[in-house]
Design an enzyme around this catalytic site. Structure first.
Site, PDB file in Angstrom:
ATOM      1  CG  HIS A 129      -1.981  -1.034   1.199  1.00 48.08           C
ATOM      2  ND1 HIS A 129      -2.835  -1.233   0.129  1.00 48.08           N
ATOM      3  CD2 HIS A 129      -2.309  -1.977   2.121  1.00 48.08           C
ATOM      4  CE1 HIS A 129      -3.635  -2.246   0.391  1.00 48.08           C
ATOM      5  NE2 HIS A 129      -3.340  -2.721   1.584  1.00 48.08           N
ATOM      6  CG  ASP A 166      -3.437  -8.412   0.881  1.00 43.09           C
ATOM      7  OD1 ASP A 166      -2.841  -8.993   1.810  1.00 43.09           O
ATOM      8  OD2 ASP A 166      -4.305  -7.546   1.065  1.00 43.09           O
ATOM      9  CG  HIS A 168      -6.879  -4.934   1.752  1.00 45.22           C
ATOM     10  ND1 HIS A 168      -6.271  -5.490   2.853  1.00 45.22           N
ATOM     11  CD2 HIS A 168      -8.129  -4.590   2.150  1.00 45.22           C
ATOM     12  CE1 HIS A 168      -7.102  -5.489   3.877  1.00 45.22           C
ATOM     13  NE2 HIS A 168      -8.236  -4.948   3.477  1.00 45.22           N
TER      14      HIS A 168
END
Length: 230
Positions: A129, A166, A168
């Site tokens: 991220h 993942d 996300h």
């Protein structure tokens, strides 16, 4: 189909010193549980210590001003949320993040050098991220992207693919592709959608000329559909 004969696990106890506070989902116990599972299931696997990553490696993804900002935000004691509400810093966080970078680059070195067929990095904080100049989602540095660039810069790989599975979307890795405008790194992300961070919709997001392949999946997608997507 080839079968991997040798897999190495790269970790370091000092990554546990990155403290996130009571109840935070990204906490040291995650590594304890993971290493216990690996010890039970892969008893013949070599486990080695991660080296400390270098700022030169981090600069493959992030500018110096961002690295300096992380350093300056590290508190002398306690836990700080100066960078992001989900991404705390404690006194050893910068070193732990550099160890995570070092693990990723060591994995590349060992595979490129023929020392192992594959490597698994059991490290924290995570990375997918982290955008070029923004920490978020528990992540400080873009570990996987740095590893891809290290494979190119250190070992001469012409093209590299990053496959992110993942739950996300790997918005940080995608942001690296956009920012550096590279045409030699492919990024593929399968992820639950809609879900945080609400990116990774191929009908909305730019695919960077075909170098980003987003595969959004609904919540509860089962294994057969997941494999079919791949």
């Amino acid at each position: 189909m080839s079968i991997l004969q040798n897999v190495v696990v790269i970790t370091h106890q000092d990554c546990m010193k990155h403290l996130t506070g009571p109840g935070h989902p990204e906490r040291p116990e995650r590594i304890d549980v993971l290493l216990e599972m690996l010890d039970n299931d892969l008893q013949d696997t070599d486990i080695i210590d991660a080296p400390m990553g270098t700022e030169a490696q981090i600069l493959l993804a992030h500018p110096q001003r961002y690295i300096d900002r992380i350093k300056e935000a590290v508190p002398p004691s306690g836990i700080s949320f100066e960078l992001d509400a989900d991404t705390p810093l404690s006194p050893f966080s910068f070193e732990a993040a550099k160890l995570a970078v070092g693990a990723a680059c060591k994995a590349v070195d060992m595979i490129a050098g023929g020392e192992t067929d594959a490597a698994f990095c059991a490290m924290r904080p995570p990375g997918h991220h982290a955008e070029p100049e923004k920490a978020m989602g528990f992540c400080l540095f873009a570990n996987a992207y740095i590893a891809a660039r290290w494979a190119q810069e250190k070992h001469g790989f012409k093209k590299v693919a990053i496959v992110d599975f993942d739950v996300h979307h790997g918005n940080g890795t995608a942001a690296m592709i956009y920012a550096q405008k590279r045409d030699d790194i492919l990024f593929t992300s399968s992820h639950q959608f809609p879900f945080w961070p609400n990116t990774g919709d191929p009908d909305v997001d730019d695919d960077a000329g075909g170098l980003i392949l987003d595969v959004p999946l609904p919540a509860g997608t089962h294994s057969d559909a997941f494999r079919m997507a791949y």
